[in-house]
Design an enzyme around this catalytic site. Structure first.
Site, PDB file in Angstrom:
ATOM      1  CE  LYS A   1      -7.059  -1.417   2.473  1.00 14.20           C
ATOM      2  NZ  LYS A   1      -5.720  -1.903   2.838  1.00 14.20           N
TER       3      LYS A   1
ATOM      4  CG  ASP B   1      -1.986  -1.057   1.189  1.00 12.81           C
ATOM      5  OD1 ASP B   1      -1.770  -2.082   0.508  1.00 12.81           O
ATOM      6  OD2 ASP B   1      -3.033  -0.873   1.834  1.00 12.81           O
TER       7      ASP B   1
ATOM      8  CE  LYS C   1      -5.290   1.898   2.493  1.00 14.28           C
ATOM      9  NZ  LYS C   1      -4.215   1.147   3.177  1.00 14.28           N
TER      10      LYS C   1
END
Lengths: 323, 324
Positions: free
Chosen positions: B260, B161, B224
Site C-alpha cells: 500500500k 495500520d 505500507k
C-alpha cells in the site's frame, strides 16, 4: 525582428576574452567596425505559448505558418491543442485566488506597469501589426498608441469599479444593504480576429482589471502581437497564470474551453458567427457567463463598462445599523 | 542486480519460525544478507515505467480499478464524527450521479473514530481501517500500542495500520521491531495487519528493502510506505522495492503479501503509474484490492474527474465534487 544594420559599439567590453589584454590607451572604441566581419546569421524568434508565466511549446509539438497581409511568411506559431487549453485553465485557476485577493489599488498599479512595458516596445508592435494587416507605419503606430492608452484606461478602473457598479442600497428597515462587485473567476477569451493588438488589449484588460484570470485564444490569422504582448506581461509584475495566451485554431480550442467545467466565463468576441451559438450552448451546460460577439465592434470607440461588468458577480450583504 | 530478475539465493531466505525467539544476530544476518539496491537502476526503472501510456478503454478500466483500491483516508487532528460519516458515504458511493462507479476498498481513520466509521459502513462491503500503535510517530510504550490496537479491532476495524519503531530499526535493534509487529499481529486477531515502514525516515533504499523483509517475516498482511505525515512519502522507486520484496516472498513461500503506497498520490496519473508498476514488477496477481491499495484522500476526486472526462468528453471542474 531582423535589423538591417547592427550598431558596432555594443560588443567589445562585454566580452571578457576580448578585454583581457587592455591596450595602454584603453580599448579602441571601434574594434569591431560594422560590415567588417562575415555576414551575420539571422536570429529568428521561436514563438511559443504563454501559460502560467512561462513560455512553453505546445504539448502536441505542432506549429502553423503565420503569413502577412501580402502573403509573405512571417513566422511559425505554436498550434495549441485541447491539452494546452486544459493546462492553461489549470494555471489560470491556480492564479485566481491570489490575483482576486490583491487590493484593487495594487491591481491597478500592476496594470499600469504593463502599459509602461508596452510603451517601450511600441516600435516592435507597430512593425508586427503593419506586417500582419498591411497598413502604413504611421497608421500602425497610431493603433499601438491607442492600445497602450486603452491599457492605461483600464489600469485606472480596478479601484473605481466598485464605486460605480456597487454601493449602499436604499432599504426601508434598520439595516444597511451593501452591494459589491466580485470577479467571476476564470474567463476564456476568444480574441477578435481583426485588430490584432488594439482588439486584443481591449478584451484582456477589462477581464483582469476586475480580478478575473483568463485564458486567451489569440487571433488565428495574426497571433504574433499577442505573443509580444505576453513578453510585456511577463516582465511587469503580473503574477504568472493571470493571463495565459494560446495560439492556434480558434475553432479547435474554443469548444473545449466552452464546455470546461472549471471555466466560469466565456468571451465569444473572436468566434466565427456560425460557431458562436454552438459555443454558447456548450457554455450553458455549466452556467457560464457569456459575452456574445458584436460583428460591428468599433475598437477605437469609448469602451464603456460593458466588458468589465460582463464578468462580475454582485455580492450583497445585509448589516444591522449600530446604535 | 537487475530490478526485474528475482534476487539470487540470499534474497529468498528460509522463513524464520514466526513464534520462535529470534535473535538480533539472526535478523541482522538475514537483512544484511539481502542484495543491495541499485539506486540509479531502481530510479531509472521507475521513471521508465512511469512513461507508459494508458489511454481510452484501458484507462477507463484502470480508473475503476484504482477507485476500488483506494483506502479513503482522513487522519487529521480536526476529524469529527460528522466528517467521518460524510467520508463513509462517499466511500460507498463515490459519485452519486453515477451508480456504475465502484465503492472504494476501505475508509482509514484514527482508532477513536473506528466505531463511527463501522456504524456508517455496516453492510456496505467497505472495510474500516484504523491506524494504531501511536500513529504517526510510534513513540509509545508497547502496552499502549497494544491497547490502541485491541480497542480499534473491538470497535469494528477490519484492518489495522501500524507504524514500526523507526528509532529501533535505525539503531539496528531489528529484534525490537520484529517483536512489536508479532505482538500487534496477535492483538489484531482476525483483523488484517498493514505495517507502515515510513520510508521517508529510513534514509536509504537498502533500509526500505530490509524493513520490507522484516515486516513480511513478522507476519504483515500488507506493507505500507508511509504515514502521509512525512515527506517524501510514497515515491515510485520505494514502491518498486517493496513490490519486489512481496514478489520474492511469494515466489519463496507462496504467501501473497499486499503493498500500500500512501501519501502524495494525488492525481490519476500517479495512480495509473502505480498500477503499471504493480503489473510489471509484482505481476497481475497483485492487481486486486486484496493485495494492493492506494492510501489517499484527494486522489478520489481526481479519479472521478478523469472518469467524467472520459465518459462525457468535456473537462470537469472541482466545483462539482465534494470538498473533503
Amino acid at each position: 525582428m531582423s535589423t538591417p544594420e547592427r550598431p558596432a559599439a555594443d560588443t567589445p567590453d562585454a566580452q571578457p576574452h576580448l578585454a583581457a589584454a587592455p591596450e595602454p590607451g584603453g580599448p579602441a572604441p571601434d574594434r569591431l567596425p560594422a560590415g567588417a566581419g562575415p555576414a551575420r546569421l539571422a536570429v529568428r524568434k521561436t514563438y511559443k505559448l504563454y501559460v502560467g508565466g512561462a513560455f512553453p511549446r505546445s504539448e502536441s509539438g505542432r506549429c502553423y505558418p503565420v503569413t502577412g497581409a501580402h502573403g509573405g511568411h512571417l513566422a511559425n506559431a505554436a498550434l495549441a491543442s485541447r491539452k494546452d487549453a486544459r493546462d492553461a485553465v489549470v494555471a489560470a485557476r491556480a492564479a485566481f485566488a491570489g490575483w482576486a485577493g490583491r487590493t484593487a489599488y495594487n491591481r491597478g498599479q500592476i496594470l499600469y506597469r504593463v502599459a509602461e512595458m508596452m510603451e517601450g516596445r511600441r516600435a516592435q508592435y507597430a512593425a508586427e501589426i503593419a506586417e500582419a494587416d498591411g497598413i502604413a507605419a504611421d497608421h500602425a503606430d497610431r493603433l499601438v498608441c491607442a492600445a497602450v492608452d486603452r491599457w492605461v484606461h483600464y489600469a485606472g478602473w480596478p479601484d473605481k469599479i466598485a464605486q460605480v457598479v456597487g454601493g449602499a442600497n436604499p432599504v426601508s428597515g434598520p439595516y444597511f444593504n451593501l452591494s459589491t462587485p466580485e470577479p467571476t473567476g476564470v474567463v476564456a477569451v476568444l480574441a477578435p480576429q481583426r485588430a490584432p493588438l488594439l482588439g486584443l488589449v481591449s478584451v484582456i484588460a477589462p477581464v483582469i482589471a476586475t480580478g478575473n484570470t483568463c485564458v486567451v485564444v489569440a487571433a488565428e490569422r495574426a497571433p504574433l502581437p499577442a505573443l509580444t504582448l505576453a513578453e510585456a506581461l511577463a516582465v511587469s509584475d503580473l503574477p504568472g497564470g493571470v493571463v495565459n495566451i494560446l495560439t492556434g485554431r480558434t475553432a479547435e480550442i474554443a469548444p473545449h474551453l466552452a464546455a470546461h467545467a472549471d471555466v466560469n466565463g466565456l468571451d465569444l468576441t473572436g468566434a466565427a458567427p456560425e460557431e458562436a451559438a454552438e459555443l454558447e450552448r456548450a457554455a450553458a451546460g455549466t452556467l457560464k457567463r457569456v459575452l456574445r460577439p458584436r460583428p460591428d465592434e468599433d475598437w477605437t470607440a469609448d469602451p464603456g463598462l460593458a466588458r468589465m461588468t460582463a464578468f462580475l458577480e454582485t455580492k450583497t450583504v445585509w448589516h444591522p445599523v449600530g446604535r | 542486480m537487475t530490478d526485474t530478475a528475482p534476487p539470487p539465493g540470499a534474497a529468498a531466505p528460509s522463513p524464520l519460525p514466526p513464534d520462535a525467539a529470534v535473535s538480533n544476530a539472526a535478523l541482522r544476518a538475514l537483512l544484511h544478507g539481502l542484495p543491495g539496491v541499485d539506486e540509479v537502476g531502481v530510479q531509472a526503472r521507475a521513471a521508465d515505467l512511469a512513461t507508459r501510456s494508458v489511454k481510452t478503454t484501458a484507462k477507463a478500466r484502470a480508473i475503476d480499478l484504482a477507485i476500488s483500491m483506494v483506502d479513503l483516508t482522513t487522519l487529521e487532528g480536526a476529524d469529527t464524527p460528522g466528517k467521518v460519516r460524510a467520508l463513509c458515504a462517499k466511500a460507498v458511493r463515490p459519485d452519486p450521479a453515477d451508480r456504475a462507479v465502484p465503492s472504494v476498498a476501505a475508509v482509514c481513520v484514527y482508532p477513536d473514530l473506528a466505531r463511527t466509521a463501522a456504524d456508517a459502513l455496516a453492510g456496505s462491503g467497505v472495510a474500516v481501517a484504523s491506524v494504531a500503535t501511536a500513529f504517526p510517530s510510534g513513540r509509545a510504550p508497547l502496552e499502549a500500542k497494544l491497547a490502541d490496537t485491541r480497542r480499534a479491532v473491538a470497535d469494528g476495524a477490519a484492518e489495522i495500520d501500524m507504524v514500526i519503531d523507526r528509532g529501533a530499526f535505525l539503531a539496528g535493534d531489528y529484534r525490537a521491531v520484529y517483536d512489536q509487529i508479532l505482538a500487534v499481529k496477535e492483538a489484531c486477531g482476525p483483523a488484517h495487519l498493514k505495517v507502515i515502514l515510513e520510508t521517508g525516515e529510513l534514509a536509504t533504499y537498502d533500509n526500505v528493502r530490509r524493513a520490507s523483509w522484516l515486516a513480511i517475516h513478522a507476519g504483515a498482511d500488507f506493507i505500507k510506505t508511509s504515514t502521509g505525515k512525512v515527506a517524501p512519502a510514497a515515491t515510485l522507486p520505494v514502491t518498486l522495492i517493496m513490490l519486489e520484496a512481496v514478489r520474492d516472498h511469494h515466489a519463496a513461500t507462496g504467501r501473497r503479501v499486499g503493498v500500500k503506497p500512501a501519501g502524495g498520490i494525488r492525481t490519476t496519473k500517479d495512480a495509473l503509474r502505480n498500477l503499471v508498476l504493480v503489473n510489471e514488477v509484482a505481476g497481475p496477481g497483485w492487481l486486486d484490492p486484496a493485495h494492493f491499495r492506494l492510501g489517499a484522500s484527494s486522489l478520489l476526486n481526481d479519479l472521478l474527474m478523469q472518469r467524467t472526462r472520459l465518459s462525457t468528453g468535456s473537462y470537469p471542474g472541482p466545483d462539482y465534487y465534494t470538498l473533503d
